[in-house]
Design an enzyme around this catalytic site. Structure first.
Site, PDB file in Angstrom:
ATOM      1  N   SER A  21    -116.409   5.098 -23.903  1.00  0.00           N
ATOM      2  CA  SER A  21    -116.361   6.521 -23.110  1.00  0.00           C
ATOM      3  C   SER A  21    -115.934   7.561 -23.843  1.00  0.00           C
ATOM      4  CB  SER A  21    -115.181   6.214 -22.152  1.00  0.00           C
ATOM      5  OG  SER A  21    -115.065   7.304 -21.188  1.00  0.00           O
ATOM      6  N   SER A  23    -114.895  10.160 -22.591  1.00  0.00           N
ATOM      7  CA  SER A  23    -113.938  11.107 -21.463  1.00  0.00           C
ATOM      8  C   SER A  23    -112.671  11.416 -22.158  1.00  0.00           C
ATOM      9  CB  SER A  23    -113.815  10.452 -20.191  1.00  0.00           C
ATOM     10  OG  SER A  23    -115.112  10.384 -19.388  1.00  0.00           O
ATOM     11  N   THR A  68    -116.321   4.481 -13.878  1.00  0.00           N
ATOM     12  CA  THR A  68    -117.722   4.448 -14.456  1.00  0.00           C
ATOM     13  C   THR A  68    -118.060   3.087 -14.051  1.00  0.00           C
ATOM     14  OG1 THR A  68    -119.066   4.729 -16.411  1.00  0.00           O
ATOM     15  CG2 THR A  68    -116.846   3.891 -16.733  1.00  0.00           C
ATOM     16  N   LYS A  72    -118.467   2.150  -9.467  1.00  0.00           N
ATOM     17  CA  LYS A  72    -118.257   3.422  -8.802  1.00  0.00           C
ATOM     18  C   LYS A  72    -118.584   3.251  -7.198  1.00  0.00           C
ATOM     19  CE  LYS A  72    -120.039   6.722 -12.047  1.00  0.00           C
ATOM     20  NZ  LYS A  72    -121.069   8.159 -12.336  1.00  0.00           N
ATOM     21  N   ASP A 114    -119.603  14.375 -10.187  1.00  0.00           N
ATOM     22  CA  ASP A 114    -121.029  14.557 -10.773  1.00  0.00           C
ATOM     23  C   ASP A 114    -121.949  15.664  -9.998  1.00  0.00           C
ATOM     24  OD1 ASP A 114    -120.749  12.585 -13.043  1.00  0.00           O
ATOM     25  OD2 ASP A 114    -121.544  10.825 -11.640  1.00  0.00           O
ATOM     26  N   GLY A 140    -132.064   6.155  -9.367  1.00  0.00           N
ATOM     27  CA  GLY A 140    -131.091   5.390  -9.537  1.00  0.00           C
ATOM     28  C   GLY A 140    -129.656   5.977  -9.073  1.00  0.00           C
ATOM     29  N   GLY A 141    -128.469   5.751  -9.853  1.00  0.00           N
ATOM     30  CA  GLY A 141    -127.327   6.055  -9.249  1.00  0.00           C
ATOM     31  C   GLY A 141    -127.180   7.528  -9.701  1.00  0.00           C
ATOM     32  N   TYR A 238    -127.729  13.191 -22.778  1.00  0.00           N
ATOM     33  CA  TYR A 238    -127.490  14.428 -23.640  1.00  0.00           C
ATOM     34  C   TYR A 238    -127.383  14.114 -25.186  1.00  0.00           C
ATOM     35  CZ  TYR A 238    -123.608  11.061 -22.037  1.00  0.00           C
ATOM     36  OH  TYR A 238    -122.874   9.936 -21.771  1.00  0.00           O
TER      37      TYR A 238
HETATM   38  P1  NAP Z   1    -129.623   3.990 -13.250  1.00  0.00           P
HETATM   39  O1  NAP Z   1    -128.825   3.772 -12.000  1.00  0.00           O
HETATM   40  O2  NAP Z   1    -130.167   2.588 -13.877  1.00  0.00           O
HETATM   41  O3  NAP Z   1    -131.106   4.632 -12.863  1.00  0.00           O
HETATM   42  C1  NAP Z   1    -131.883   4.797 -13.736  1.00  0.00           C
HETATM   43  C2  NAP Z   1    -133.409   5.418 -13.069  1.00  0.00           C
HETATM   44  O4  NAP Z   1    -134.348   5.479 -13.988  1.00  0.00           O
HETATM   45  C3  NAP Z   1    -133.912   3.979 -12.121  1.00  0.00           C
HETATM   46  O5  NAP Z   1    -134.618   4.587 -10.853  1.00  0.00           O
HETATM   47  C4  NAP Z   1    -134.925   3.347 -12.901  1.00  0.00           C
HETATM   48  O6  NAP Z   1    -136.212   2.928 -12.198  1.00  0.00           O
HETATM   49  C5  NAP Z   1    -135.275   4.563 -13.700  1.00  0.00           C
HETATM   50  N1  NAP Z   1    -136.244   4.208 -15.042  1.00  0.00           N
HETATM   51  C6  NAP Z   1    -135.675   3.530 -15.650  1.00  0.00           C
HETATM   52  N2  NAP Z   1    -136.492   3.196 -16.755  1.00  0.00           N
HETATM   53  C7  NAP Z   1    -137.554   3.649 -16.618  1.00  0.00           C
HETATM   54  C8  NAP Z   1    -138.713   4.022 -17.182  1.00  0.00           C
HETATM   55  N3  NAP Z   1    -139.076   3.276 -18.340  1.00  0.00           N
HETATM   56  N4  NAP Z   1    -139.717   4.769 -16.663  1.00  0.00           N
HETATM   57  C9  NAP Z   1    -139.629   5.108 -15.362  1.00  0.00           C
HETATM   58  N5  NAP Z   1    -138.318   4.928 -14.647  1.00  0.00           N
HETATM   59  C10 NAP Z   1    -137.520   4.257 -15.242  1.00  0.00           C
HETATM   60  O7  NAP Z   1    -128.933   4.910 -14.182  1.00  0.00           O
HETATM   61  P2  NAP Z   1    -128.172   6.071 -13.640  1.00  0.00           P
HETATM   62  O8  NAP Z   1    -126.659   5.806 -13.776  1.00  0.00           O
HETATM   63  O9  NAP Z   1    -128.873   6.781 -12.711  1.00  0.00           O
HETATM   64  O10 NAP Z   1    -128.435   7.148 -15.153  1.00  0.00           O
HETATM   65  C11 NAP Z   1    -129.732   7.572 -15.579  1.00  0.00           C
HETATM   66  C12 NAP Z   1    -129.714   8.369 -16.789  1.00  0.00           C
HETATM   67  O11 NAP Z   1    -128.590   9.714 -16.402  1.00  0.00           O
HETATM   68  C13 NAP Z   1    -128.984   7.714 -17.983  1.00  0.00           C
HETATM   69  O12 NAP Z   1    -129.590   8.286 -19.209  1.00  0.00           O
HETATM   70  C14 NAP Z   1    -127.618   8.480 -17.888  1.00  0.00           C
HETATM   71  O13 NAP Z   1    -126.930   8.249 -19.336  1.00  0.00           O
HETATM   72  C15 NAP Z   1    -127.669   9.760 -17.328  1.00  0.00           C
HETATM   73  N6  NAP Z   1    -126.542  10.096 -17.007  1.00  0.00           N
HETATM   74  C16 NAP Z   1    -126.140  11.408 -17.257  1.00  0.00           C
HETATM   75  C17 NAP Z   1    -124.882  12.012 -16.689  1.00  0.00           C
HETATM   76  C18 NAP Z   1    -124.255  13.306 -17.147  1.00  0.00           C
HETATM   77  O14 NAP Z   1    -123.049  13.434 -16.949  1.00  0.00           O
HETATM   78  N7  NAP Z   1    -125.081  13.774 -18.174  1.00  0.00           N
HETATM   79  C19 NAP Z   1    -124.292  11.352 -15.669  1.00  0.00           C
HETATM   80  C20 NAP Z   1    -124.713  10.230 -15.177  1.00  0.00           C
HETATM   81  C21 NAP Z   1    -126.072   9.710 -15.714  1.00  0.00           C
HETATM   82  P3  NAP Z   1    -135.925   1.636 -11.323  1.00  0.00           P
HETATM   83  O15 NAP Z   1    -135.067   1.823 -10.176  1.00  0.00           O
HETATM   84  O16 NAP Z   1    -137.345   1.393 -10.758  1.00  0.00           O
HETATM   85  O17 NAP Z   1    -135.519   0.542 -12.185  1.00  0.00           O
END
Ligand code: NAP
Length: 296
Positions: A21, A23, A68, A72, A114, A140-141, A238
């Site tokens: 992390s 953080s 995290t 969550k 978030d 996703g999340g 990022y």
């Molecule tokens: P998650 O819950 O695993 O969700 C990922 C989503 O992306 C799911 O809907 C998944 O589809 C889809 N996906 C994964 N691989 C794919 C591909 N090859 N083609 C098309 N769709 C695809 O993950 P998350 O927690 O939402 O995080 C997602 C991203 O956001 C990560 O990169 C994370 O680092 C970033 N993030 C950034 C912040 C920030 O503060 N900047 C905060 C949170 C998250 P399926 O459902 O069909 O598997």
């Protein structure tokens, strides 16, 4: 650095794993700048030890903590109260202790910063978001916080694009009855080309393009060329910075926002809750992260 004494209080982030992390880095830099006598540490908590950990945190008078993966969602039933937005998103990332002195029942309160983190750079833009059309890639999340944020902005259409029809339907169903889900529609990727010319805001919440696969983009150049002029394109990733997705959007003349801002702003929002202070040094938090990630 604030001197650690007998009076120093504890903050932290729980997860499993959690040692990766960023953080602690950004929060301790901010706490030092603010002169707050608190220290922020990473606290590994295994999934089956969450309940006992939370009880222990109350016993040792932790001020609060971030959450995290994988806690969550599972933390929700363990909290005394959960904010409306965190309930709608279905996830909590920030918790604080509310003592009996407040007149409320003592216990852990939770919210989801978030959403605030996602919104911060958009709200600074002085655009009128009322009636705007948002296209969110991924279901996703993180997409859940983005959908709630787009609804708060006043978007009249929020299109969530995903690759799995069953997951998309479940995603849509999970918002039924929520004020944040009123303008939500779900689509598979084949529908993206038609959405591009009307998108005022395009947000990538998939991990596609993250290091080390930095050449990947969830939207190729051909589809990006259909993007509405003047659109805002936001990538939650990022590292790298910019991602290929943001670089393609910039070539098209779009305004690009990277995920570092959201990361910093969700942390800043948590610090405001824990300290009760508005003067959180957001720029210092961003600088510390950029330097750590080799981005400055
Ligand atoms: P998650 O819950 O695993 O969700 C990922 C989503 O992306 C799911 O809907 C998944 O589809 C889809 N996906 C994964 N691989 C794919 C591909 N090859 N083609 C098309 N769709 C695809 O993950 P998350 O927690 O939402 O995080 C997602 C991203 O956001 C990560 O990169 C994370 O680092 C970033 N993030 C950034 C912040 C920030 O503060 N900047 C905060 C949170 C998250 P399926 O459902 O069909 O598997």
């Amino acid at each position: 650095m604030v001197e650690i004494t007998g009076k120093t209080r504890l903050l932290g982030v729980i997860g499993h794993p959690v040692r990766h992390s960023f953080s602690p880095l950004m929060h301790n830099a901010a706490l030092a700048e603010m002169g707050v006598d608190c220290s922020y540490v990473a606290l590994p908590v295994k999934p089956d030890e969450l309940e006992v950990a939370i009880a222990g945190f109350a016993a040792i008078e932790l001020v609060g903590f971030n959450i995290t993966i994988p806690h969550k969602q599972s933390i929700l039933p363990l909290l005394t109260s959960v904010s409306e937005v965190a309930q709608a998103v279905g996830a909590v990332n920030t918790v604080w202790w509310m003592s009996e002195e407040t007149g409320e029942p003592p216990g852990w309160r939770g919210t989801n910063t978030d959403v605030e983190g996602f919104l911060a750079p958009l709200q600074r833009m002085e655009r009128d978001w009322n009636g705007a059309i948002a296209v969110v890639l991924g279901n996703g999340g993180a997409a859940r916080a983005v959908v709630a944020g787009c609804a708060m902005l006043g978007c009249s259409e929020i299109h969530v694009v995903g690759r799995n029809a069953a997951k998309l339907e479940a995603f849509a169903a999970s918002w039924s009855g929520s004020q944040y889900g009123k303008n939500l529609q779900v689509r598979t990727w084949e529908g993206l080309s038609d959405l591009m010319p009307k998108a005022d805001l395009l947000v990538n919440t998939t991990p596609v393009g993250m290091a080390p696969k930095v050449e990947a983009s969830p939207v190729d150049a051909e589809v990006m060329a259909k993007l509405k002029a003047g659109a805002i394109v936001y990538d939650l990733i990022y590292v790298p910075n910019p991602t290929r997705f943001l670089a393609l959007a910039q070539e098209r003349g779009a305004v690009a926002i990277d995920g570092l801002e959201m990361l910093v702003q969700q942390g800043a929002a948590a610090l405001r809750i824990w300290t009760g202070r508005e003067d959180v040094p957001v720029e210092i938090m961003g600088c510390v992260l950029r330097s750590h990630l080799g981005l400055s």
